[in-house]
Design an enzyme around this catalytic site. Structure first.
Site, mmCIF file in Angstrom:
data_model
loop_
_atom_site.group_PDB
_atom_site.id
_atom_site.type_symbol
_atom_site.label_atom_id
_atom_site.label_comp_id
_atom_site.label_asym_id
_atom_site.label_seq_id
_atom_site.Cartn_x
_atom_site.Cartn_y
_atom_site.Cartn_z
ATOM 1 N N ASP A 80 0.838 -1.100 0.066
ATOM 2 C CA ASP A 80 0.070 0.472 0.052
ATOM 3 C C ASP A 80 0.520 1.784 -0.171
ATOM 4 O O ASP A 80 1.449 1.037 0.283
ATOM 5 C CB ASP A 80 -1.001 -0.240 0.966
ATOM 6 C CG ASP A 80 -0.710 -0.423 2.321
ATOM 7 O OD1 ASP A 80 1.036 -0.363 2.402
ATOM 8 O OD2 ASP A 80 -0.720 0.329 3.517
ATOM 9 N N GLU A 139 -0.587 -2.072 5.194
ATOM 10 C CA GLU A 139 -0.043 -2.445 6.417
ATOM 11 C C GLU A 139 0.243 -0.404 7.016
ATOM 12 O O GLU A 139 0.065 -0.927 8.373
ATOM 13 C CB GLU A 139 1.745 -2.189 6.061
ATOM 14 C CG GLU A 139 2.323 -2.701 6.887
ATOM 15 C CD GLU A 139 3.388 -1.389 7.852
ATOM 16 O OE1 GLU A 139 3.135 -1.556 9.411
ATOM 17 O OE2 GLU A 139 2.748 -0.063 7.046
ATOM 18 N N GLU A 140 -0.238 0.367 6.423
ATOM 19 C CA GLU A 140 0.198 2.076 6.704
ATOM 20 C C GLU A 140 -0.939 1.780 7.769
ATOM 21 O O GLU A 140 -1.370 2.957 9.166
ATOM 22 C CB GLU A 140 -0.201 2.595 5.338
ATOM 23 C CG GLU A 140 0.718 2.763 4.662
ATOM 24 C CD GLU A 140 2.463 2.993 5.602
ATOM 25 O OE1 GLU A 140 1.908 3.598 6.898
ATOM 26 O OE2 GLU A 140 3.167 3.398 5.130
ATOM 27 N N HIS A 363 7.474 8.329 4.259
ATOM 28 C CA HIS A 363 6.712 9.134 4.596
ATOM 29 C C HIS A 363 6.777 10.930 3.946
ATOM 30 O O HIS A 363 5.823 11.860 4.438
ATOM 31 C CB HIS A 363 6.419 9.248 5.689
ATOM 32 C CG HIS A 363 5.194 8.233 6.435
ATOM 33 N ND1 HIS A 363 4.627 7.554 6.926
ATOM 34 C CD2 HIS A 363 5.457 6.506 5.704
ATOM 35 C CE1 HIS A 363 4.055 6.354 7.437
ATOM 36 N NE2 HIS A 363 5.096 6.009 6.926
HETATM 37 NI NI NI Z 1 6.860 0.439 5.553
#
Ligand code: NI
Length: 391
Positions: A80, A139-140, A363
């Protein structure tokens, strides 16, 4: 211990690996929306003749059956992207979707796992056991691994291995340290109810601003004064909503925060203490408190034997000079849900290179990787599976 044929194949597949990563990078999909990525992975596995099934709503579980009997080792790659606006738009593989970006490098994990699968499939007759491939969604938001486990991803699995590309380490450098690696991550919400009223008549009111501020200031003492300093913990209040206007005494307050720990007893203690502090402080001011504590991911604790195997494999495949020990991070990884079901470990593969401007933090809108790291990650996946099964 490592397989020479896999090493040779990785050389042959390196261009394809970069192409795959660029494709995923340019078409990012958010958590549980990885529909196109899932389909692309399935089509690729079809071409290779590797059996698979899709998970709901997204994700793929595949399996390479070895030619010899043995255990089953799982390799996990997440898929993702994030709702981050890409800033480094000059790269030819920049995101084509406004406001979405592979800013954590999960595009690389998907591509590396696909190429590892291709190489392992070539040597499958010599594999003593099976390789389970986990193409994980979401996962996020720490939901994807859990969803896959609930759908049988870990049934029959003896050992599990995951990789994260790591911009904070130099390209090719690998860390897989036994013990704590990523922290447990929990969410808490505290609601205070006082009594609102005119800003000039405090004696008729219970001021939620006072209650909320007092809680925010005092609750840090839980970490600094009541737990073992050798047991790491972070308590962060990231959001506080209170009041409506300058001359009205606030009736309600909402505070939201996160707790990060490595040890279960520390975690339990902080959970209880938050409730205790909230209730005591509310009582002190004549307000009421309501606490919601949501347990998120478990800590990622690397199994010693598995981590040592990664170190051996990395030494043999790339050289001891590329091994390093990353210190444990208070960040979280939902890989921990797989580790709940079988021993295993999680490795970091460095992709930071100042000459290529790839040292931005994960990020961030400028995040990128040194693509030379891709082959290292893909080979590590494949060599670990080989070494685990044929040890
Ligand atoms: Ni990651």
């Amino acid at each position: 211990m490592i397989n020479e044929k896999i090493k040779e194949l990785m050389g042959q597949y390196s261009d394809e690996l970069v192409e795959l990563r660029r494709k995923f990078h340019s078409e990012p999909e958010l958590s549980f929306e990885e529909v196109k990525t899932t389909q692309f992975v399935c089509d690729y596995l079809d071409q290779l003749g590797i059996a698979y099934r899709k998970t709901e709503p997204t994700g793929v579980i595949a399996e390479i059956k070895g030619g010899k009997p043995g255990e089953t080792v799982a390799l996990r790659g997440d898929m993702d992207a994030l709702s981050v606006k890409q800033l480094n738009t000059h790269v030819p593989y920049a995101s084509k979707i406004e406001g979405k970006m592979h800013a954590c490098g999960h595009d690389t994990h998907t591509a590396m796992l696909m190429i590892a699968a291709k190489a392992l499939n070539e040597v499958k007759e010599e594999l003593a056991g099976n390789v389970r491939l986990l193409f994980q969604p979401a996962e996020e938001i720490a939901q994807g691994a859990k969803a896959m486990v609930e759908q049988g991803a870990m049934e029959g699995v003896d050992n599990v291995f995951g990789i994260h590309i790591w911009s904070q380490a130099p390209t090719h450098h690998i860390s897989c340290t036994p013990g704590p690696s990523f922290a447990a991550a929990d969410i808490f919400k505290v609601r205070f109810k006082g009594k609102g009223g005119h800003g000039a008549i405090p004696e008729d009111c219970v001021d939620a601003v006072m209650v909320a501020s007092s809680f925010a200031m005092n609750v840090q003492a839980v970490v600094s004064r009541t737990i073992d300093p050798q047991s790491p913990a972070v308590l962060t209040i990231g959001k506080m909503e209170v009041g409506t206007r300058f001359n009205v005494i606030a009736e309600n307050a909402l505070l939201e925060g996160t707790v990060r720990t490595f040890h279960q007893d520390t975690r339990d203690h902080i959970e209880n203490s938050i409730t205790q502090f909230a209730e005591s402080i509310a009582t002190m001011y004549g307000a009421t408190a309501e606490v919601e504590y949501i347990r998120g991911t478990q800590p990622v604790i690397n199994d010693t034997e598995s981590a040592q195997l990664v170190q051996q494999v990395a030494t043999e495949a790339f050289g001891a000079e590329f091994l390093y020990d990353e210190k444990p991070t208070m960040g979280a990884e939902d890989f921990s849900f797989f580790l709940d079901k079988a021993p295993g470990c999680f490795a970091l593969v460095g992709s930071g290179n100042p000459e290529k401007d790839t040292e931005w933090s994960h990020h961030h809108g400028n995040f990128d990787i040194d693509e030379d790291a891709l082959a290292t990650g893909a080979e590590l996946y494949a060599q670990y599976a080989w070494a685990y099964l044929n040890k």
